[in-house]
Scaffold this active site. Structure first.
Site, PDB file in Angstrom:
ATOM      1  N   TYR A  10      63.303  68.415  38.689  1.00  0.00           N
ATOM      2  CA  TYR A  10      61.998  68.825  38.180  1.00  0.00           C
ATOM      3  C   TYR A  10      60.933  68.546  39.223  1.00  0.00           C
ATOM      4  O   TYR A  10      61.122  67.729  40.125  1.00  0.00           O
ATOM      5  CB  TYR A  10      61.661  68.150  36.847  1.00  0.00           C
ATOM      6  CG  TYR A  10      61.256  66.694  36.954  1.00  0.00           C
ATOM      7  CD1 TYR A  10      59.921  66.335  37.145  1.00  0.00           C
ATOM      8  CD2 TYR A  10      62.197  65.684  36.850  1.00  0.00           C
ATOM      9  CE1 TYR A  10      59.542  65.005  37.233  1.00  0.00           C
ATOM     10  CE2 TYR A  10      61.827  64.355  36.933  1.00  0.00           C
ATOM     11  CZ  TYR A  10      60.506  64.017  37.132  1.00  0.00           C
ATOM     12  OH  TYR A  10      60.131  62.704  37.223  1.00  0.00           O
ATOM     13  N   CYS A  11      59.828  69.272  39.089  1.00  0.00           N
ATOM     14  CA  CYS A  11      58.659  69.038  39.933  1.00  0.00           C
ATOM     15  C   CYS A  11      57.440  68.915  39.025  1.00  0.00           C
ATOM     16  O   CYS A  11      57.562  68.472  37.890  1.00  0.00           O
ATOM     17  CB  CYS A  11      58.511  70.108  41.004  1.00  0.00           C
ATOM     18  SG  CYS A  11      58.249  71.773  40.368  1.00  0.00           S
ATOM     19  N   ALA A  12      56.279  69.340  39.514  1.00  0.00           N
ATOM     20  CA  ALA A  12      55.035  69.136  38.771  1.00  0.00           C
ATOM     21  C   ALA A  12      54.981  69.931  37.472  1.00  0.00           C
ATOM     22  O   ALA A  12      54.527  69.423  36.457  1.00  0.00           O
ATOM     23  CB  ALA A  12      53.839  69.485  39.649  1.00  0.00           C
TER      24      ALA A  12
ATOM     25  N   CYS B  82      54.649  75.172  39.873  1.00  0.00           N
ATOM     26  CA  CYS B  82      55.269  74.632  41.087  1.00  0.00           C
ATOM     27  C   CYS B  82      56.693  75.169  41.212  1.00  0.00           C
ATOM     28  O   CYS B  82      57.434  75.187  40.241  1.00  0.00           O
ATOM     29  CB  CYS B  82      55.283  73.112  40.967  1.00  0.00           C
ATOM     30  SG  CYS B  82      56.169  72.266  42.272  1.00  0.00           S
TER      31      CYS B  82
ATOM     32  N   LEU C 137      57.052  68.047  35.020  1.00  0.00           N
ATOM     33  CA  LEU C 137      56.287  66.918  34.513  1.00  0.00           C
ATOM     34  C   LEU C 137      55.248  67.360  33.484  1.00  0.00           C
ATOM     35  O   LEU C 137      55.019  66.680  32.489  1.00  0.00           O
ATOM     36  CB  LEU C 137      55.613  66.175  35.674  1.00  0.00           C
ATOM     37  CG  LEU C 137      55.105  64.783  35.351  1.00  0.00           C
ATOM     38  CD1 LEU C 137      56.268  63.850  35.027  1.00  0.00           C
ATOM     39  CD2 LEU C 137      54.301  64.231  36.507  1.00  0.00           C
TER      40      LEU C 137
END
Length: 130
Positions: free
Chosen positions: A88-90, A94, A118
């Site tokens: 996962y990222c932001a 993203c 996130l």
């Protein structure tokens, strides 16, 4: 006159079934990661692929920080080849998780993206670890 939603007809049921079943092979969501982490044997490694600074400011509990640019076979050597990585990222804005998934797949590693990142985690009301 049909609505803008129906101007392009929906796919047939068999095509829709194939499409949506296939997506589940590539994605998981925040609620499933939360449930698996808190109520089942955690059988995957959750990777936060953002920068160390962003990770330190708050991340999904139990996630390991491994920025996309750092993903390499030597960095993964401690994990058996069949280990599933969930990245996962932001958030939806993203594509860092997608880039990380590409790198992991290129290395022959099983991978899924936690859709929403996130932002999705926070939207679900789940807490962060600092």
């Amino acid at each position: 006159m049909s609505s803008v939603v129906q101007r392009v007809p929906a796919a047939g049921s068999l095509d829709a079934l194939a499409h949506f079943q296939a997506r589940l092979g590539f994605e998981t969501d925040c609620a499933d990661v939360y449930y698996a982490t808190n109520h089942e044997a955690k059988d995957f490694v959750l990777l936060d692929v953002r920068t160390p600074t962003l990770y330190a400011a708050g991340h999904v509990p139990g996630a390991i920080n491994l920025p996309t640019r750092m993903i390499s076979e030597p960095r993964l050597a401690d994990y058996p080849a069949e280990t599933l990585f969930v990245v996962y990222c932001a958030g939806p804005h993203c594509n860092g998780a997608n880039k990380a998934a590409v790198k992991l797949a290129q290395l022959g590693r099983p991978v899924k993206e936690m859709i929403g990142g996130l932002t999705g985690w926070i939207d679900e009301g789940f807490g962060l670890e600092r």
